[in-house]
Design a protein around this motif. Structure first.
Motif, mmCIF file in Angstrom:
data_model
loop_
_atom_site.group_PDB
_atom_site.id
_atom_site.type_symbol
_atom_site.label_atom_id
_atom_site.label_comp_id
_atom_site.label_asym_id
_atom_site.label_seq_id
_atom_site.Cartn_x
_atom_site.Cartn_y
_atom_site.Cartn_z
ATOM 1 N N UNK A 17 17.943 -37.188 -42.076
ATOM 2 C CA UNK A 17 18.131 -37.660 -43.336
ATOM 3 C C UNK A 17 19.355 -37.397 -43.940
ATOM 4 N N UNK A 18 19.822 -38.228 -44.904
ATOM 5 C CA UNK A 18 20.885 -37.937 -45.917
ATOM 6 C C UNK A 18 20.917 -36.657 -46.458
ATOM 7 N N UNK A 19 19.604 -35.992 -46.799
ATOM 8 C CA UNK A 19 19.433 -34.568 -47.444
ATOM 9 C C UNK A 19 19.634 -33.574 -46.424
ATOM 10 N N UNK A 20 19.256 -33.542 -45.080
ATOM 11 C CA UNK A 20 19.532 -32.861 -43.951
ATOM 12 C C UNK A 20 21.085 -32.894 -43.589
ATOM 13 N N UNK A 21 21.627 -33.874 -43.564
ATOM 14 C CA UNK A 21 22.967 -33.822 -43.225
ATOM 15 C C UNK A 21 23.752 -33.090 -44.478
ATOM 16 N N UNK A 22 23.646 -33.525 -45.588
ATOM 17 C CA UNK A 22 24.206 -32.953 -46.783
ATOM 18 C C UNK A 22 23.862 -31.147 -46.643
ATOM 19 N N UNK A 23 22.772 -30.819 -46.435
ATOM 20 C CA UNK A 23 22.636 -29.355 -46.280
ATOM 21 C C UNK A 23 23.255 -28.928 -45.154
ATOM 22 N N UNK A 24 23.456 -29.332 -43.988
ATOM 23 C CA UNK A 24 24.079 -29.083 -42.680
ATOM 24 C C UNK A 24 25.494 -28.744 -43.024
ATOM 25 N N UNK A 25 26.183 -29.951 -43.845
ATOM 26 C CA UNK A 25 27.628 -30.056 -44.109
ATOM 27 C C UNK A 25 27.882 -28.865 -44.785
ATOM 28 N N UNK A 26 27.125 -28.546 -46.004
ATOM 29 C CA UNK A 26 27.233 -27.384 -46.980
ATOM 30 C C UNK A 26 27.326 -26.227 -46.079
ATOM 31 N N UNK A 27 26.239 -25.862 -45.173
ATOM 32 C CA UNK A 27 26.324 -24.457 -44.531
ATOM 33 C C UNK A 27 27.773 -24.512 -43.477
ATOM 34 N N UNK A 28 27.871 -25.741 -42.626
ATOM 35 C CA UNK A 28 28.888 -25.491 -41.718
ATOM 36 C C UNK A 28 30.290 -25.331 -42.432
ATOM 37 N N UNK A 29 30.345 -26.171 -43.562
ATOM 38 C CA UNK A 29 31.758 -26.147 -44.142
ATOM 39 C C UNK A 29 32.085 -24.671 -44.924
ATOM 40 N N UNK A 30 30.944 -23.806 -45.335
ATOM 41 C CA UNK A 30 31.060 -22.659 -45.844
ATOM 42 C C UNK A 30 31.541 -21.526 -44.937
ATOM 43 N N UNK A 31 30.688 -21.917 -43.633
ATOM 44 C CA UNK A 31 30.896 -21.075 -42.428
ATOM 45 C C UNK A 31 32.308 -21.174 -41.779
ATOM 46 N N UNK A 32 32.816 -22.267 -42.083
ATOM 47 C CA UNK A 32 34.291 -22.511 -41.259
ATOM 48 C C UNK A 32 35.362 -22.728 -42.063
ATOM 49 N N UNK A 33 35.180 -22.612 -43.357
ATOM 50 C CA UNK A 33 36.229 -22.770 -44.428
ATOM 51 C C UNK A 33 37.364 -21.960 -44.058
ATOM 52 N N UNK A 34 38.694 -22.276 -44.001
ATOM 53 C CA UNK A 34 39.678 -21.453 -43.734
ATOM 54 C C UNK A 34 39.670 -19.941 -44.796
ATOM 55 N N UNK A 35 39.526 -20.254 -46.008
ATOM 56 C CA UNK A 35 39.406 -19.152 -46.978
ATOM 57 C C UNK A 35 38.493 -18.184 -46.616
ATOM 58 N N UNK A 36 37.494 -18.696 -45.799
ATOM 59 C CA UNK A 36 36.407 -17.532 -45.294
ATOM 60 C C UNK A 36 36.692 -16.997 -43.987
ATOM 61 N N UNK A 37 37.962 -17.140 -43.419
ATOM 62 C CA UNK A 37 38.146 -16.730 -42.106
ATOM 63 C C UNK A 37 37.751 -17.797 -41.175
ATOM 64 N N UNK A 38 37.536 -18.918 -41.346
ATOM 65 C CA UNK A 38 37.094 -19.870 -40.522
ATOM 66 C C UNK A 38 38.294 -20.726 -39.819
ATOM 67 N N UNK A 39 37.882 -21.626 -38.797
ATOM 68 C CA UNK A 39 38.952 -22.234 -38.280
ATOM 69 C C UNK A 39 39.338 -23.601 -39.006
ATOM 70 N N UNK A 40 40.690 -23.759 -39.154
ATOM 71 C CA UNK A 40 40.989 -24.855 -39.864
ATOM 72 C C UNK A 40 40.915 -26.286 -39.154
ATOM 73 N N UNK A 41 40.890 -26.258 -37.793
ATOM 74 C CA UNK A 41 40.675 -27.551 -37.046
ATOM 75 C C UNK A 41 39.211 -28.082 -37.272
ATOM 76 N N UNK A 42 38.402 -26.879 -36.975
ATOM 77 C CA UNK A 42 36.979 -27.228 -37.095
ATOM 78 C C UNK A 42 36.622 -27.685 -38.485
ATOM 79 N N UNK A 43 37.223 -27.118 -39.368
ATOM 80 C CA UNK A 43 36.847 -27.328 -40.773
ATOM 81 C C UNK A 43 37.171 -29.093 -41.101
ATOM 82 N N UNK A 44 38.572 -29.305 -40.534
ATOM 83 C CA UNK A 44 38.840 -30.805 -40.540
ATOM 84 C C UNK A 44 37.856 -31.832 -40.024
ATOM 85 N N UNK A 45 37.122 -31.277 -38.729
ATOM 86 C CA UNK A 45 36.158 -31.993 -38.090
ATOM 87 C C UNK A 45 34.915 -32.209 -38.882
#
Length: 430
Positions: A17-45
């Protein structure tokens, strides 16, 4: 990883659902954000996936593009009444077999016969219970027929009764209070009975008394052996029980080690996404081979392999990479080549893992497979040597070729092999 499936990037199903996608996006974005030591290429994906899937119109168009690019599965044939080895490959996601643990063994719908489990459940249980019952009766007769005329007689009686604790199956004796003390008393009493049979003991006994003592001493050894064998298979029955043997075909989580300890190195979010992508690719193999078991993050001590696919006495160690279109092959030293030029890859480490697992699972044919996911629109070709320990597979045909290699084993589950992979190999236990 251009061309990656947006749903795979966010680790959600297409039906999310849209809510599940939004929740997954927030978790993944926080996990891979370059400011959090994540991968910039993956963050763009992740951002690209969110921009597409958060808009209903863009998501609908994207779903249509996926349906248009997907290769339609061949129609599933009607289940034949007799085995047909050349039956057509089916890509159904439904389990083609019954999973009722209380009923008969599950039978594949393609007519290939039942799933066979080795060893069967309840090994040595009946012989162990019969032998134990006879021995308890024998000890009881000795205790009842003994004349107690002093403190020493009562000590001998307690030590004789302790012989029952010695012959109990280990999964029972673990519940006995002071079992260590009773086992020592029982063993010492068995030795004392044996000494009375020796010529230098000069103990006056009738023939019946001698026969009872021989039965007590011999039974201590024989019954303990039988109950020990039962207890060994009982532990196996508990760890890999009927539901696990017949119904479960997945262990571990893609992108994570099988055992959550400090031995295994951490896995980057980018690699975790690639692991999930490869695990999804293996689903048709598990559907076509209901006896097959997939272990994600299989460990042999500190050595972790992305996926271990087990069927009978064959085990495929699988790792994957993403690469441009072209021809991939392995050189004589196990290194990967792309269009004839050296290409960095986990192929050498995979070859080392194959050797280690072959040493561990001596009765199992272990082989490595390097799955190559192509970039968007690219075509991957592979060339392999017949004597290679590792085989390169294009992602588009990997499931089919893995199925072809595993299929000769039929639909068999060797529980001791699976138990070793799941519960002993990760800790380096012999």
């Amino acid at each position: 990883m251009s061309g990656a499936d947006h749903y795979e990037v966010l680790n959600v199903e297409r039906s999310a659902s849209a809510a599940e996608i939004k929740s997954a996006y927030r978790k993944m974005a926080l996990k891979v954000h370059p400011d959090q030591g994540g991968n910039a290429a993956l963050f763009r994906l992740v951002q690209e996936a969110w921009n597409t899937l958060s808009d209903p119109a863009k998501r609908a168009a994207y779903d249509r593009s996926l349906d248009g690019n997907a290769t339609p599965p061949p129609p599933a044939p009607e289940p034949p009444r007799q085995p047909q080895p050349d039956s057509e490959w089916t890509w159904s996601t439904e389990q083609p077999w019954s999973s009722n643990p209380s009923g008969p063994d599950p039978v594949r719908s393609d007519g290939a016969g039942p799933i066979l489990i080795y060893p069967t459940f309840g090994q040595w249980r009946i012989p162990a219970l019969v032998a134990l019952g006879v021995y308890v009766v024998l000890v009881g007769i000795v205790l009842v027929s003994t004349h107690y005329d002093g403190f020493l007689a009562y000590v001998i009686a307690v030590a004789t009764a302790s012989m029952v604790v010695v012959v109990l199956p280990p999964h029972w004796s673990r519940r006995v209070p002071l079992r260590g003390l009773f086992k020592v008393l029982g063993v010492l009493m068995g030795i004392a009975y044996l000494v009375t049979l020796l010529p230098f003991a000069h103990v006056d006994m009738t023939g019946a008394d001698r026969a009872v003592i021989i039965a007590l001493v011999a039974g201590l050894v024989v019954v303990r052996f039988v109950t020990g064998r039962w207890s060994k298979y009982h532990d196996l029955d508990v760890a890999i029980d009927r539901p696990a043997a017949f119904e479960f075909n997945l262990w571990g989580t893609p992108g994570e080690p099988l055992v959550n300890d400090t031995l295994a190195a951490s896995i980057s979010p980018y690699d975790a996404m690639l692991h999930r992508r490869t695990a999804n690719l293996l689903d048709p193999v598990l559907t076509a081979l209901p006896g097959a078991k997939l272990v994600n993050g299989a460990q042999l001590g500190a050595m972790v392999v992305d996926h271990l696919l087990l069927n009978g006495h064959r085990a495929a160690l699988i790792v994957s990479i993403v690469g441009p279109g072209g021809t991939y092959s392995l050189d004589a030293y196990g290194g990967l080549q792309f269009n004839g030029q050296p290409w960095e890859s986990p192929a050498p480490a995979l070859e080392a893992a194959v050797e280690s697992w072959r040493g561990r699972l001596r009765q199992v044919d272990v082989r490595g497979f390097l799955v190559i996911h192509p970039d968007a629109g690219a075509t991957v070709r592979t060339q392999d040597r017949a004597d290679a320990k590792v085989t390169c597979l294009p992602a588009q045909s990997a499931a089919r070729e893995l199925h072809a290699w595993l299929q000769p084993e039929g639909s068999k589950v060797y529980r001791q092999v699976l138990y070793d992979i799941l519960y002993r190999a990760p800790y380096g236990l012999v």
